[in-house]
Structures are given as C-alpha cells and as structure tokens.
Design a protein around this motif. Structure first.
Motif, PDB file in Angstrom:
ATOM      1  N   ASP A 146      51.223  46.940  30.498  1.00  0.00           N
ATOM      2  CA  ASP A 146      52.352  46.045  30.249  1.00  0.00           C
ATOM      3  C   ASP A 146      52.772  45.440  31.583  1.00  0.00           C
ATOM      4  O   ASP A 146      52.298  45.865  32.642  1.00  0.00           O
ATOM      5  N   PRO A 147      53.671  44.446  31.573  1.00  0.00           N
ATOM      6  CA  PRO A 147      54.015  43.760  32.824  1.00  0.00           C
ATOM      7  C   PRO A 147      54.655  44.656  33.873  1.00  0.00           C
ATOM      8  O   PRO A 147      54.671  44.292  35.056  1.00  0.00           O
ATOM      9  N   TYR A 148      55.169  45.800  33.459  1.00  0.00           N
ATOM     10  CA  TYR A 148      55.894  46.665  34.376  1.00  0.00           C
ATOM     11  C   TYR A 148      55.048  47.854  34.841  1.00  0.00           C
ATOM     12  O   TYR A 148      55.520  48.680  35.622  1.00  0.00           O
ATOM     13  N   ALA A 149      53.824  47.928  34.372  1.00  0.00           N
ATOM     14  CA  ALA A 149      52.900  48.983  34.792  1.00  0.00           C
ATOM     15  C   ALA A 149      52.265  48.597  36.131  1.00  0.00           C
ATOM     16  O   ALA A 149      52.349  47.440  36.562  1.00  0.00           O
ATOM     17  N   PRO A 150      51.623  49.547  36.815  1.00  0.00           N
ATOM     18  CA  PRO A 150      50.889  49.183  38.029  1.00  0.00           C
ATOM     19  C   PRO A 150      49.912  48.052  37.742  1.00  0.00           C
ATOM     20  O   PRO A 150      49.333  47.986  36.656  1.00  0.00           O
ATOM     21  N   PRO A 151      49.737  47.128  38.681  1.00  0.00           N
ATOM     22  CA  PRO A 151      48.934  45.936  38.412  1.00  0.00           C
ATOM     23  C   PRO A 151      47.474  46.236  38.106  1.00  0.00           C
ATOM     24  O   PRO A 151      46.967  47.336  38.363  1.00  0.00           O
ATOM     25  N   SER A 152      46.801  45.241  37.583  1.00  0.00           N
ATOM     26  CA  SER A 152      45.406  45.380  37.165  1.00  0.00           C
ATOM     27  C   SER A 152      44.491  45.484  38.385  1.00  0.00           C
ATOM     28  O   SER A 152      44.731  44.846  39.414  1.00  0.00           O
ATOM     29  N   ARG A 153      43.441  46.283  38.253  1.00  0.00           N
ATOM     30  CA  ARG A 153      42.478  46.454  39.339  1.00  0.00           C
ATOM     31  C   ARG A 153      41.332  45.464  39.155  1.00  0.00           C
ATOM     32  O   ARG A 153      40.648  45.480  38.121  1.00  0.00           O
ATOM     33  N   VAL A 154      41.122  44.634  40.172  1.00  0.00           N
ATOM     34  CA  VAL A 154      40.156  43.541  40.081  1.00  0.00           C
ATOM     35  C   VAL A 154      39.298  43.527  41.336  1.00  0.00           C
ATOM     36  O   VAL A 154      39.760  43.879  42.428  1.00  0.00           O
ATOM     37  N   CYS A 155      38.041  43.127  41.184  1.00  0.00           N
ATOM     38  CA  CYS A 155      37.118  42.994  42.311  1.00  0.00           C
ATOM     39  C   CYS A 155      36.497  41.599  42.296  1.00  0.00           C
ATOM     40  O   CYS A 155      36.284  41.013  41.237  1.00  0.00           O
ATOM     41  N   VAL A 156      36.185  41.106  43.483  1.00  0.00           N
ATOM     42  CA  VAL A 156      35.345  39.922  43.636  1.00  0.00           C
ATOM     43  C   VAL A 156      34.011  40.386  44.206  1.00  0.00           C
ATOM     44  O   VAL A 156      33.958  41.171  45.157  1.00  0.00           O
ATOM     45  N   LEU A 157      32.914  39.901  43.602  1.00  0.00           N
ATOM     46  CA  LEU A 157      31.574  40.245  44.057  1.00  0.00           C
ATOM     47  C   LEU A 157      30.864  38.986  44.509  1.00  0.00           C
ATOM     48  O   LEU A 157      30.826  37.986  43.784  1.00  0.00           O
ATOM     49  N   VAL A 158      30.307  39.043  45.713  1.00  0.00           N
ATOM     50  CA  VAL A 158      29.600  37.910  46.297  1.00  0.00           C
ATOM     51  C   VAL A 158      28.224  38.381  46.719  1.00  0.00           C
ATOM     52  O   VAL A 158      28.074  39.445  47.347  1.00  0.00           O
TER      53      VAL A 158
END
Length: 615
Positions: free
Chosen positions: A63-75
């Motif tokens: 939800d919006p108040y939970a810890p933020p989403s974990r995202v990666c960029v791969l190059v």
C-alpha cells in the motif's frame, strides 16, 4: 555470479527476457491502471525491457504507506562500457560501484526524481555495498521506488512518467560511460586510483610498524557533532601538521608520494588541554579503518582495519566473557573467567568490550579517557594505599597495557586529558595544542621518572586465545528460541542459491521473523533489541542491516561446536567470495546492505541478551 533467478551466468551477456515489455507497453499498462486500487500494482512484478536497459520490479509495496517497492535497472556490460582497467580487483569494483551509486543519486536530484526514487547513497566513507552489482555480463543498480497514489488509488500517469521516462533518463546518465563528459570520466578514474592508493598505504602499515597514518594537511574537525562533513578552514579548521620525529612517507602505486604522521605500534598517549583536538584526532583514527572520498579531509587518515574503539557501556549485556585479567575476586563470588550479566557496570562493560575486541582479532585498541570508566583505567597511589590490593577486585588498565602489547601484540592509542598515569608505560606521547601535534615523549618520561608510579601487576594478560562457543540454538529469539525455531528458519531459506538469487525466499511459514536494523544503532532480533549505539565504528545504517541479516545466518549455523571466532571467519570468507547478496532472504533486490567488520558483528552477538554458550 548468479543471475536474478539463481542460475549460473558467469561470462554470459545480459539479454532481456523474450517476454519483456517495451517502454510504450509499460506506459500504456500503467495509464490503464489509473484509479484502480493500489494492490493492482502487483501486476508489475517482473522484468520490463526499456530499449537499451531493463527494469526489474522485484517487490511491489502492499500500500502507499508501506516500505517502497524494490526495483533494479539492468544494463548490458557492453552498453555500459565501463573501462576494464578500472575493474581489475575487488577494491576497484568497490570504488566503481561507489562512484556509480553516488552518480545515480546525483542524477536523481538533478532530474527532480529523488522524492520518488531513492538509492542507498553513501556518506563520506567508501564501503562495499549492495546498491550496485558489477557482473561480467551486466551492471545492476538497486534502489526503491515509491509508486504514486491518491489515497489508496493508483496514479497511473505519474507512475508511467517515473518508470518509463525519469528512471531511464537517470540510468543512462549515471551508468553509460559513453554518456559521461570528460570531467566525469576523469572523476571516475581518480576515484578508483585514490582507493587503490589508500588501500596500498593501509596494507603497508603493519610492515612499517605503524597503527595509523595521518596525512599532512588533513582536515580532522567536522562541522558539528551530528555532521560527518569537514569543517571549513575559514571557520577555524586547522590543517594537520606533522612532528618531525613521527614523520612517515609512502610511495603509492599512482606515482604520488604522501607524507604524514605515523602512529607506531606499542602504547601511544595523546594529551593536551580541553578542546585542543585530542578526541578529534582519535575520532579520525577510529574512522580511518575505512577509506574516505576525496575532499573529506581524512582521505589520508588510514588505520589498520582491525583497530577497535573501546569505551565503557553501562547496561550492556555480557555473556561468558573472561574479564579476569582485569576483574577478579568479586565479593559476590562471581566467576569472572566466564562473566555474564544483563546489566554491566562501567568497569565490567569496558573490560568485556576490550576482551571481545581481542577475541575478534584486534591488533590495536583506541581509547578515550572521556568515555572510559575511571576505576577501570587507573588507580592512583593514594587509593592504592588506602584500599589494599587484596580488597580491590579491579586491576586497572594502566597495569595491563604493557603486558597486553608485549604478550599479545595488541597496541593502544589512548587520549588522556586528566591523568599522567600512563606516562610510565607509554612508548610515545603526542601533545595537541590548538590542533597542532608535538612529540613530547621525552618530557613525559622525565616527569614519570621524577614521580614513579606503582609497578605494573604481574602475570599474563590472557593465558590463551579467547574462544567462546555458542550452544546450538544459542541465538534463539525470545519465545521462539531453540532448535525448533532455528530449524524452521533454516528450512525456508535452505533453497537459496549461493548469491541469494534462488527460490528459497518465498514462504516463511511459521518461522521466526527476520532480524532487522532500526537505524544505525539498534537491531530488532525476535523480541529483543540489540543496542549498538556505543559501537562507534559503525558508520552506515546499511552496515547495521547487514549485521541483522548475518545474525539470521549465525542462528542457523551455530552448532554447539563452532566458536564465534570460527563463525566470523566463515562469514568473512563468504563476504570475500560472494559479496553481500547472499545475506538476502529473498531473490532479486537484496535491500540496503553495506559490509560490516567482524568486530561489529561480534559486538552485536555479544550484546544479545539471550545468547547461550555451550558448556
């Protein structure tokens, strides 16, 4: 090197998955989610191809108040085109990863995206951390994204702009060497060369018989007590000057030569009036166990990596520590050869801290009189005459400091502002006068000869190397402690691949919750809070998070036969071989982790109130 799904990818080039979605597809999909309930974001889980890079969404916040989403960029490594001569060693890769992390953070700020996208930005130190992975086939950058919402409804257009416009723009500017202008390329190379030179000098300290090196012209004062940034010279910072008798010079791999003050092995006492820089010098030496960035002022303050700061710590837990070299014959009859308490006094806590530092392999102790227990440090002649030795359970540190060096090879750097008791046992005495150091060893020895103190206590400091062995399940967590809880924890994580990319992170069942850091100075471990506020050589909350994860590992691997020293050795070997990702309990983005030293790992174990030792 493991890929995102645990398979061996060594030597292969990164290729986005065949079912990867292009930027336009992802944008349309996000716009189509506009106004839906927030859990619909879960559909984004997976890897999305965005032209010359890919975005992997490893965890979507609930939800919006939970810890933020974990995202990666791969190059693809070929697209990033980082100079291979800057990636030759582990230290090189740490330096490049640190540079790219800082550049990614700077580009986020420049694009106005730093409120939505956040990376584990480093401070003044250069640490091995999980924010950037430099694999043979790819560059992978890990960060968090706060997916936008209005109340609990998705803001799809805003999300599309963040993920398909801002993020690729930032990633290309931060990671593609071909996008760097000439000053940025020069800065990257200088960043790597500086770390190479620093670590070469640090590795040379032992062979030169030195504990630490303080470069000429270093700026040691900080802007304030809560800032690690350097004080400016226009505001009163005094560049460090070098006493000729302690001058040392090092030729470095880059071809440059640096000069500074060498602090020799043995016993070094730092004296001076209040506010003249004694503690500031010691704090810089404490932090010198880590390399610092150019411009910090302490980039040429380098200390052996196994030097440990020691202080009193009222109230800490102690389990099975042999403090008998310093404290014996307590009126209660307590056996101090295996001392345990949940609420140590100033003297017993400082004794335990010192013994644990030696247990973790420290070759030097860093001590400030201001943060020490007076009765642990000294016992003046009047008190010795008034209270007979057989009625005093504490043998003060001043009586043990020489044997500690001569028998165990453990040096001490000590700040003393109110007592000259340590002049009798000092090899070197340095006086600070308005931040300017002078070698006053001869004067201190003359004073000691005129007023000789009591003879040092006899007997060995440590009869043998310390080796505590935790019981099986000795790190049990409150109500879930014991073999059953440990077994459940091992079961849910047993399937992970060596680099933490396997499938073992799903489904915890009824096992114990993972340990987690609460900022820099606390770890929540089961029902207990481990206090690390007095462990002053921790410099980054991501180190504390890594320690928390390591406690989970130790809780499964301590078998009732492995000593703490052996367990720490095993952790160190695995850090060297596999980095930090393997600490993660889930696949993909491992979270914010920075490598701690073994000394801080042991400090956390030793402060756990439910630690149990084998018989």
């Amino acid at each position: 090197m493991q890929d995102r799904h645990g398979s061996d990818r060594q030597g292969q080039s990164h290729k986005p998955p065949q079912n990867g979605r292009r930027a336009q597809d992802l944008a349309r999909r996000l716009i189509g989610m506009d106004g839906r309930s927030y859990p619909s974001y879960k559909q984004l889980h997976g890897t999305h191809e965005l032209g010359d890079l890919a975005v992997a969404i490893d965890h979507v916040q609930s939800d919006p108040y939970a810890p933020p989403s974990r995202v990666c960029v791969l190059v693809d490594a070929e697209d990033a085109a980082l100079p291979q001569d800057l990636l030759e060693t582990a230290d090189d890769r740490i330096a490049v990863g640190d540079f790219l992390t800082r550049r990614f953070a700077a580009q986020l700020r420049a694009a106005g995206a730093d409120r939505d996208i956040r990376i584990d930005e480093p401070g003044q130190q250069v640490l091995a951390r999980s924010s950037v992975l430099l694999a043979p086939d790819r560059v992978e950058v890990r960060f968090e994204v706060a997916l936008p919402a209005a109340g609990r409804r998705i803001k799809g257009r805003a999300a599309a702009r963040i993920l398909t416009e801002l993020l690729p723009e930032v990633a290309r500017a931060a990671l593609f060497h071909g996008e760097f202008d000439a000053p940025t390329r020069d800065a990257l190379r200088a960043h790597v060369v500086l770390l190479r030179d620093q670590e070469h000098l640090r590795a040379s300290l032992r062979e030169r018989g030195l504990i630490a090196f303080v470069g000429e012209g270093a700026i040691l004062p900080r802007r304030s007590g809560d800032s690690d940034l350097p004080l400016e010279t226009r505001l009163g910072a005094v560049p460090f000057a070098v006493p000729e008798s302690l001058r040392a010079e090092f030729a470095l791999p880059s071809g440059r030569t640096v000069t500074g003050m060498g602090i020799p092995e043995g016993v070094t006492v730092i004296v001076g009036g209040g506010y003249h820089g004694k503690s500031t010098l010691l704090r810089a030496v404490e932090r010198g166990v880590y390399p610092h960035i150019a411009g910090d002022g302490r980039e040429w303050v380098l200390t052996r990596p196994d030097a440990v700061s020691i202080r009193a710590e009222d109230g800490r837990a102690v389990t099975g520590v042999d403090i008998s070299p310093f404290i014996t014959n307590l009126p209660t009859g307590t056996d101090t050869r295996a001392f345990s308490t949940t609420n140590a006094s100033g003297s017993t806590s400082q004794a335990a801290n010192l013994v644990e530092a030696v247990e973790a392999g420290a070759s030097a102790l860093l001590i400030d009189e201001d943060t020490s227990a007076t009765n642990f440090m000294i016992r003046d002649e009047r008190m010795r005459r008034l209270i007979p030795a057989n009625r005093e359970p504490i043998t003060p540190f001043v009586d043990r400091i020489r044997p500690l060096y001569e028998e165990r090879g453990v040096s001490t750097v000590l700040v003393a502002g109110g007592s000259g008791a340590f002049f009798d046992v000092a090899d070197h005495v340095i006086a600070l006068d308005e931040y300017v150091p002078r070698d006053v060893t001869a004067q201190a020895r003359a004073l000691a000869a005129d007023d000789a103190g009591a003879a040092a206590a006899g007997g060995p400091v440590f009869a043998a190397a310390v080796s505590r062995v935790p019981a099986r399940g000795g790190l049990g967590r409150g109500e879930e402690q014991g073999p059953d809880a440990a077994g459940r924890g091992a079961q849910h994580r047993g399937g992970r691949g060596p680099a933490g990319r396997g499938a073992g992170g799903s489904g915890r069942g009824k096992g114990p919750k993972p340990a987690r850091a609460r900022g820099l100075g606390q770890i929540q471990y089961g029902t207990e809070t481990i206090e690390l506020g007095a462990v002053v050589q921790l410099v980054d909350p991501s180190q504390t998070e890594a320690i928390a994860r390591a406690l989970d590992v130790l809780s499964r691997e301590l078998d009732g036969e492995t000593s703490l020293a052996e367990a720490l050795d095993a952790l160190e070997r695995r850090f060297d071989a596999e980095g930090l990702d393997w600490l993660s309990p889930h696949r993909g983005h491992p979270g914010r982790l920075a490598r701690p030293r073994r000394h801080e790992l042991l400090a956390a174990v030793g402060r756990y109130r439910r630690l149990k030792l084998a018989d």
